[in-house]
Each structure stands twice: as structure tokens, then as C-alpha cells.
Design an enzyme around this catalytic site. Structure first.
Site: not given
Ligand code: EPU
Length: 335
Positions: A161, A235, A331
């Protein structure tokens, strides 16, 4: 080119925050940009799709919206294609153009809000793909001496990022175009669990790039709020990177804490999970709050002000720090 005065920035930020700008102009090319800068050199704010910003106050300077368009093929073989894209093109429309022409690489990045010019700034990267692996060059206008500089992929210093445009060179350049190298014989990447599950649900065993794009669109639409309906900036926080010791300490108390080993031996933790564990997921305060399906996303239900949302983010950072000893970083840019 028209310079407007005292206009509301509400239509220009996906959070839907209603602040005003003393001046506002949309530029379609570099010569427009030069004309604007000659008369307005200080207090400028460059805006793309406004999808990564939280406005907390009225802006006294000039907002310059990057509206440079154009999609040009600069080199093409039977295997690959190199495409130069104007920074003001809408990211998702560019992705749809690629799917239509069967240019593979960006399908996992479907439905990301914002414009093409913002994609290198923060190295957008969902579902196992980062845009840094597709970018060959970024062309930018130097706001100090009005020269045009071409940054190679290496010179962009991409990280999680982040890039040089968010770090040492922050505020110094106006990105005019981004060049991508895409595959005509797509290498599908469905390694991310959520995509695999969605493709299975769709009954697809050998997916095309269109299938992957459809799967991503379906996942994102089910988990993330549509800014046209509920104001948000995706995010709000970055996923924190911690040491192995810190990760192990958290796992002692929470065996199910998601963590991802990084190439340098550190671990990325899921900020959404940390925030959820602190009890914030779905919490609503008046007209703003934390999204019910993804705790990383702060939302404006309508009419909220940026300072309230900023203060909420402060409280979240504090409580994650108290519970897990991890300091979350935003972010989203605060203006
Ligand atoms: N999780 C939770 N609770 C939540 C959200 C997530 O327990 O409220 C857990 C999920 O179950 C999973 C882990 O956290 O085990 C990761 O969650 P997820 O796969 O949804 O990805 P993320 O790390 O929360 C990142 C990006 C998103 C992107 C997703 C999918 C960042 C800061 N965010 O989110 O990016 O869509 O991966 O690849 O790296 C954005 O930048 O606007 C954005 C949405």
C-alpha cells in the site's frame, strides 16, 4: 477550463463529506495544469477519484481534479500488450476494457474505487495480486519545475500500500499516465481462498479472466458497501506488519488470529479481525460507524462530518493498541 469558486466537494469524495473548496478546477491535459499552476502555486490539493480521502475541514486553496483521459496501446505481441492509460480514467472502467479485450492481469482488481492515477500511489492490491506487478512506467508532472518525469517500476519503490508517491516524493508530482504490461494468454490467479470459493459456488472449474472478475465483483459487492449508497473509502486502515514474537504473543490468547508470513520473516495481521475483536464491527454512532460486514471500513450513512469519523478512527486505534499492543495506521489520507 473553468475555475469554480466555493464549491462543495461532496460529489468528489466517496465518503460523501460535505466540505467546500475555495477554488476547484478539472484539468484535461498538462497544458491546462500549467496554466492553473502559474496563477495558483500554493495550497493546491490534487484529487483523482476522491476514494482514499477523508475531508475534515473546508479547503482554502484550489482543488485540481485530474481528468487526463486516454487508453493507448503502445506495444503488442501475440503474448503481451503494453497499454498507456491516462491517470484520470476510472480504474474499474479500465479493468472492464481489459476484460473485454481479453488482456489478463487486472481482473483480480475489479471494482476498486478510484482512478488509474491513484493505483501506483498506494499500490492497490486485493485478492493476491498487487498492481506493482503489472506497472512498467509512471509518467508524472513535477509540480516544482514543471518538467515531465518517467518513473520506471523500480523507481516507484513499491511496497505494501505504498510507493515513492506516498513517501519521499509525496505532494511533489501530478501523475499523468500509468503504463501496464498485460497478458493476452492469461495467467489466472485464484490462490486467494475467497475467489476459489466463489468460483466453486458459480460452478466454474476452468475460469476465464471474465469469470475471475465476476467472482471478485460478487465478493466485493457482498462484503463492501457501495459508495453510491453508503459513503466510505474502502479499507480505512492498513493491515499491520508485526514481528514473529508479537504475532506469537497474540496467538497465545487468540489461536484463530489470521496472520500471513511476509517475505522478510515478519507477519501481516488482519486489521479487520483485530478491530472486530475489540467490538467495533457494525457499531453505529448517529450517522456514521463501522461497516457491518468488514470492520476495516468506516462508513458515512449520510450527513456525517469528517472530524467525527476521524475521532472514531482514533478511538479504534486506541482500543486495538490497548488490547493487542499494535498501532494501526490509516490507509486513508486525512485532509
Ligand atoms: N476479518 C475479520 N473481520 C473483519 C474483516 C476481516 O475477522 O471485519 C478477517 C477475515 O475473516 C480474514 C482476514 O481478516 O481472515 C482478512 O480479511 P479479508 O480477506 O477480507 O481482507 P482484508 O485484509 O480485511 C484486504 C484489503 C482490501 C481487499 C481485501 C481482499 C487492506 C488494508 N485491505 O482486506 O482492500 O479488498 O484484502 O484482498 O489490505 C481497500 O483497500 O479498500 C480494500 C477493501
Amino acid at each position: 477550463m473553468e475555475i469554480k469558486e466555493n464549491i462543495s466537494l461532496k460529489p468528489y469524495n466517496t465518503f460523501g463529506i460535505d466540505v467546500s473548496s475555495a477554488k476547484f478546477v478539472e484539468v484535461n491535459n498538462v497544458s491546462d495544469l500549467k496554466k492553473v499552476l502559474i496563477n495558483n502555486s500554493d495550497n493546491i490539493l490534487i484529487l483523482g477519484g476522491g476514494s482514499n480521502m477523508l475531508f475534515t475541514q473546508d479547503f482554502g486553496g484550489i482543488v485540481i481534479k485530474n481528468n487526463i483521459k486516454g487508453i493507448d496501446i503502445i506495444e503488442e505481441s501475440g503474448v503481451e500488450v503494453e497499454i498507456k492509460v491516462g491517470a484520470g480514467e476510472v480504474w474499474h472502467e479500465f479493468v472492464m476494457y481489459c476484460i473485454e479485450h481479453n488482456y489478463g492481469g487486472v481482473e483480480n482488481l475489479s471494482l476498486i474505487p478510484g482512478n488509474v492515477g491513484a493505483s501506483p500511489m498506494q499500490n492497490i492490491g486485493p485478492y493476491g495480486v498487487e498492481v506493482k506487478d503489472l506497472i512498467t512506467e509512471v509518467v508524472a508532472f513535477d509540480l516544482r519545475d514543471f518538467s515531465i518525469k518517467t518513473f520506471s517500476n523500480k523507481q516507484c519503490k513499491f511496497g505494501y500500500r505504498s510507493s515513492v508517491f506516498k513517501a519521499s516524493e509525496k505532494g511533489k508530482y501530478f501523475i499523468t499516465s500509468v503504463t501496464f504490461k498485460l497478458n493476452k494468454q492469461a495467467k489466472i490467479n485464484t490462490s486467494y481462498g475467497a475467489i476459489e470459493n466463489e468460483l466453486q459456488r458459480m460452478n466454474i472449474s476452468s475460469p476465464t479472466i471474465k469469470d475471475v472478475s465476476d467472482a471478485v465483483i460478487s465478493i466485493r459487492s457482498s462484503k463492501l458497501p457501495d459508495p453510491k449508497e453508503i459513503g466510505n473509502s474502502g479499507s480505512f486502515f492498513k493491515n499491520p506488519i508485526v514481528s514473529e514474537e508479537q504475532k506469537d504473543k497474540i496467538l497465545e490468547n487468540y489461536v484463530d488470529a489470521p496472520n500471513y508470513l511476509q517475505p522478510d520473516g515478519s507477519f501481516k495481521m488482519a486489521a479487520g479481525w483485530l478491530i472486530e475483536k475489540c467490538g467495533w464491527k457494525g457499531k453505529r454512532i448517529d450517522n456514521y460507524g463501522v461497516h457491518k460486514n468488514q470492520a476495516l471500513v468506516l462508513v458515512n450513512y449520510g450527513g456525517a462530518n469528517g472530524t467525527d469519523i476521524f475521532n472514531l478512527s482514533e478511538e479504534i486505534i486506541k482500543s486495538v493498541k490497548e488490547t493487542f499492543g499494535i498501532e494501526l495506521e490509516r490507509e486513508v489520507n486525512i485532509v
